[in-house]
Motif scaffolding. Structure first.
Motif, mmCIF file in Angstrom:
data_model
loop_
_atom_site.group_PDB
_atom_site.id
_atom_site.type_symbol
_atom_site.label_atom_id
_atom_site.label_comp_id
_atom_site.label_asym_id
_atom_site.label_seq_id
_atom_site.Cartn_x
_atom_site.Cartn_y
_atom_site.Cartn_z
ATOM 1 N N TRP A 35 -4.222 -5.744 -2.971
ATOM 2 C CA TRP A 35 -3.496 -4.826 -2.091
ATOM 3 C C TRP A 35 -3.133 -5.535 -0.782
ATOM 4 O O TRP A 35 -3.892 -6.370 -0.290
ATOM 5 N N CYS A 86 0.818 -1.216 0.000
ATOM 6 C CA CYS A 86 0.000 0.000 0.000
ATOM 7 C C CYS A 86 0.855 1.271 0.000
ATOM 8 O O CYS A 86 0.506 2.251 -0.647
ATOM 9 N N CYS A 132 -3.333 -4.453 2.119
ATOM 10 C CA CYS A 132 -4.320 -4.291 3.182
ATOM 11 C C CYS A 132 -5.515 -5.228 3.020
ATOM 12 O O CYS A 132 -6.344 -5.342 3.914
ATOM 13 N N HIS A 184 -1.671 3.288 -2.381
ATOM 14 C CA HIS A 184 -3.068 2.896 -2.218
ATOM 15 C C HIS A 184 -3.831 3.933 -1.404
ATOM 16 O O HIS A 184 -3.291 4.511 -0.473
ATOM 17 N N CYS A 238 -5.653 4.086 1.116
ATOM 18 C CA CYS A 238 -6.087 3.485 2.383
ATOM 19 C C CYS A 238 -5.227 4.057 3.501
ATOM 20 O O CYS A 238 -4.296 4.809 3.247
HETATM 21 ZN ZN LIG Z 1 -4.155 -0.492 1.124
#
Ligand SMILES: [Zn+2]
Length: 143
Positions: A116, A66, A118, A71, A73
Motif C-alpha cells: 500500500w 490507498c 501508505c 485501503h 487507513c
Molecule cells: Zn493505506
C-alpha cells in the motif's frame, strides 16, 4: 486575469488517475531491483496486470494507491466531499475487482503481494523487509 481555482483534492485525484509510473511504484521497483531480482512491468496477460511480475518466482507485486483501492487507513477513508455516492460506488467497484484478481491469480498458481501507498514514503524500512522476506520465501519455495 483571474486564475481558475481548482479543488486541490480533485486535482490530486486527477493526477493519480493519469500517472502509471507513480512515486510509490518507482520506489518498489528500486527495492526489488536492489535486491537483485528481475521483473516485468504491467503484464497484460496476467489477471490485474500487476505492477511487477517475477515470472521465475511465480509471484506478482501490486502497489496500490490507498484512495483508489479503498485501503482501510486514514488516506483510504478520506473521500471527496462532493459526489460522495459516486466515489463510494467507484471505489467499491475497484476493491471488488482487486479481490477477483487476487483469487484469479491464486487459482493460476501466482503468489500476489500488495504493497500500500501508505507503507511507503518516509519510513520504508519495514516495507523493504517485508518485500525482501516475500521474495526470499518465493526463491526458497522454488528450489
Ligand atoms: Zn493505506
Amino acid at each position: 486575469m483571474k486564475q481558475q481555482t481548482i479543488d486541490p483534492q480533485r486535482s490530486a485525484i486527477m493526477r493519480a488517475v493519469k500517472s502509471k509510473d507513480t512515486v510509490p511504484e518507482m520506489q518498489i521497483r528500486r527495492f526489488v531491483h536492489n535486491l537483485g531480482y528481475r521483473y516485468r512491468l504491467h503484464r497484460g496477460d496476467i489477471p490485474g496486470s500487476p505492477d511487477l511480475t517475477l515470472s521465475r518466482l511465480k509471484c506478482v507485486i501490486f502497489v496500490h494507491g490507498c484512495f483508489w483501492h479503498g485501503h482501510n487507513c486514514q488516506r483510504g477513508k478520506r473521500l471527496p466531499k462532493t459526489n460522495v455516492a459516486y466515489w463510494h460506488t467507484k471505489i467499491e467497484g475497484n476493491t471488488k475487482r482487486d479481490q477477483r484478481n487476487l483469487l484469479a491469480l491464486e487459482s493460476l498458481g501466482w503468489k500476489p503481494l500488495v504493497i500500500w501507498e501508505c507503507e511507503l514514503g518516509q519510513n520504508t524500512y519495514r516495507t523493504q523487509r517485508k518485500l525482501a522476506q516475500f521474495l526470499r520465501d518465493r526463491a526458497n519455495f522454488e528450489r
